[in-house]
Design a protein around this motif. Structure first.
Motif, PDB file in Angstrom:
ATOM      1  N   GLN A   1       0.405   3.885   1.640  1.00 27.22           N
ATOM      2  CA  GLN A   1       0.626   4.328   3.014  1.00 27.22           C
ATOM      3  C   GLN A   1       1.876   3.683   3.616  1.00 27.22           C
ATOM      4  O   GLN A   1       2.682   4.341   4.277  1.00 27.22           O
ATOM      5  CB  GLN A   1      -0.607   3.923   3.847  1.00 27.22           C
ATOM      6  CG  GLN A   1      -0.642   4.510   5.240  1.00 27.22           C
ATOM      7  CD  GLN A   1      -1.123   5.949   5.198  1.00 27.22           C
ATOM      8  OE1 GLN A   1      -2.208   6.215   4.704  1.00 27.22           O
ATOM      9  NE2 GLN A   1      -0.328   6.858   5.712  1.00 27.22           N
TER      10      GLN A   1
ATOM     11  N   LYS B   1       0.835  -1.214   0.000  1.00 29.07           N
ATOM     12  CA  LYS B   1       0.000   0.000   0.000  1.00 29.07           C
ATOM     13  C   LYS B   1       0.869   1.265   0.000  1.00 29.07           C
ATOM     14  O   LYS B   1       1.944   1.283   0.617  1.00 29.07           O
ATOM     15  CB  LYS B   1      -0.872   0.025   1.261  1.00 29.07           C
ATOM     16  CG  LYS B   1      -1.841  -1.150   1.356  1.00 29.07           C
ATOM     17  CD  LYS B   1      -3.172  -0.755   0.739  1.00 29.07           C
ATOM     18  CE  LYS B   1      -4.219  -1.823   0.848  1.00 29.07           C
ATOM     19  NZ  LYS B   1      -4.659  -2.390  -0.407  1.00 29.07           N
TER      20      LYS B   1
ATOM     21  N   PHE C   1      -2.850   7.843  -4.898  1.00 26.54           N
ATOM     22  CA  PHE C   1      -3.462   7.166  -3.746  1.00 26.54           C
ATOM     23  C   PHE C   1      -3.811   8.174  -2.645  1.00 26.54           C
ATOM     24  O   PHE C   1      -4.791   8.017  -1.945  1.00 26.54           O
ATOM     25  CB  PHE C   1      -2.527   6.076  -3.197  1.00 26.54           C
ATOM     26  CG  PHE C   1      -2.237   5.004  -4.208  1.00 26.54           C
ATOM     27  CD1 PHE C   1      -3.105   3.925  -4.360  1.00 26.54           C
ATOM     28  CD2 PHE C   1      -1.122   5.078  -5.032  1.00 26.54           C
ATOM     29  CE1 PHE C   1      -2.856   2.948  -5.310  1.00 26.54           C
ATOM     30  CE2 PHE C   1      -0.857   4.109  -5.982  1.00 26.54           C
ATOM     31  CZ  PHE C   1      -1.732   3.037  -6.129  1.00 26.54           C
TER      32      PHE C   1
ATOM     33  N   SER D   1      -6.899  10.199  -3.931  1.00 28.05           N
ATOM     34  CA  SER D   1      -8.178   9.472  -3.859  1.00 28.05           C
ATOM     35  C   SER D   1      -8.621   9.250  -2.410  1.00 28.05           C
ATOM     36  O   SER D   1      -9.733   8.812  -2.160  1.00 28.05           O
ATOM     37  CB  SER D   1      -8.050   8.116  -4.549  1.00 28.05           C
ATOM     38  OG  SER D   1      -7.239   7.272  -3.751  1.00 28.05           O
TER      39      SER D   1
ATOM     40  N   GLU E   1      -7.285   7.042  -0.482  1.00 29.36           N
ATOM     41  CA  GLU E   1      -6.962   5.656  -0.084  1.00 29.36           C
ATOM     42  C   GLU E   1      -5.816   5.641   0.930  1.00 29.36           C
ATOM     43  O   GLU E   1      -5.754   4.806   1.813  1.00 29.36           O
ATOM     44  CB  GLU E   1      -6.588   4.873  -1.337  1.00 29.36           C
ATOM     45  CG  GLU E   1      -6.479   3.388  -1.094  1.00 29.36           C
ATOM     46  CD  GLU E   1      -5.959   2.647  -2.316  1.00 29.36           C
ATOM     47  OE1 GLU E   1      -6.412   2.931  -3.433  1.00 29.36           O
ATOM     48  OE2 GLU E   1      -5.083   1.779  -2.116  1.00 29.36           O
TER      49      GLU E   1
END
Ligand code: B1M
Length: 222
Positions: free
Chosen positions: A48, A46, A93, A96, A98
């Motif tokens: 993150q 991810k 990301f 968005s 996310e």
């Protein structure tokens, strides 16, 4: 994947942008931040996690080494370039929703002052440590900071000044910010600024270097 994240952190720390980049010489021919970020995303890691466990540890190491005079402006700029190359892959990301950044930091060089090299280093270091950065540029009036705060409630504000003649503008800007948005944290820096001045103008923090700004934000936000 942990090994790849460590490699990415190393690319950020040493400013390895991509495979074609000849800098740093000891990493010549190796994948850089560009390729490794792509491999991590393709492998399902991810955005993150890439930010938290790849970019942030790398940028933190550079920030500390810069403070300790173990590296200098050019090395920091290469690290920032590697970091922003990686961020190009991650930005969608964050856009968005996310993946989330830790908070928002509005930064600018104050009214009348055109020096931006130190301010840019602060902006890069803060972004690399996981914050959304809104860089208002140079010669920034109180009104521009207020506009940015209106659009980004709760953001922390950073003021930079390099001239004794413009550092005085930090006082008015800080007062205007505190009057319009009570509770907003203001952190100040730049060669002529010090702790006494920070206290005198009612700002919340003075930091002599970019890493200090990151540490202030981490203490107050993260
Ligand atoms: Co100017 N300039 N300059 N200048 N300039 C200084 C600052 C000066 C000390 C030179 C001197 O006389 N020895 C002097 C100021 C004297 C004073 O007020 N006490 C000065 C002057 C007088 C001027 C002009 C008035 C000259 C003239 O036109 N007569 C003029 C002013 C223009 C204006 O702003 N309105 C002027 C113009 C310029 C250039 C445009 C030519 C250019 C700026 C280019 C640019 O920034 N894009 C320039 C430069 C390059 C300098 C010096 C040589 C270098 C500044 C710099 O970038 N340092 C500088 C003398 C010097 O420092 N040796 C000088 C590198 C940078 C990484 O350090 O910006 O200190 P610094 O940032 C550090 C920390 O301060 C801190 O972190 C950074 C990294 O450690 N930091 C923060 C900075 N902002 C922070 C914010 C934070 C936290 C930390 O939190 C928000």
């Amino acid at each position: 994947m942990n090994e790849l994240l460590n490699q990415l952190a190393e690319c950020i720390e040493f400013g390895k942008i991509n495979k074609a980049s000849p800098f740093p010489p000891q990493m010549k021919g190796q994948d850089g931040a560009d390729e490794i970020t792509r491999q991590l995303l393709d492998g399902g890691v991810k955005a993150q996690e890439i930010l938290t466990n790849g970019l942030m540890p790398g940028m933190e190491k550079v920030g500390v080494k810069f403070r300790e005079n173990k590296v200098f402006v050019p090395q920091v700029l290469m690290s920032a370039k590697a970091m922003s190359t990686s961020m190009i892959h991650l930005k969608p990301f964050f856009a968005s929703g996310e993946a989330k950044q830790k908070g928002t930091f509005i930064v600018g060089t104050v009214l009348g002052d055109l020096h931006d090299i130190g301010k840019n280093l602060v902006a890069m270091m803060v972004e690399g440590n996981g914050y959304k950065v809104i860089d208002l540029g140079t010669d920034v009036s109180a009104e521009k900071y207020l506009e940015a705060l209106k659009e980004n409630p709760g953001a922390v504000v950073g003021l930079s000044a390099l001239l004794t003649t413009t550092m005085v503008n930090m006082g008015k800007i800080t007062q205007d910010i505190k009057a319009a948005f009570p509770g907003t944290l203001v952190t100040v820096g730049g060669a002529p600024v010090n702790d006494d001045f920070c206290l005198k103008i009612g700002a919340d923090n003075y930091s002599p270097d970019p890493q200090g700004v990151v540490e202030f934000l981490n203490a107050k936000i993260a």
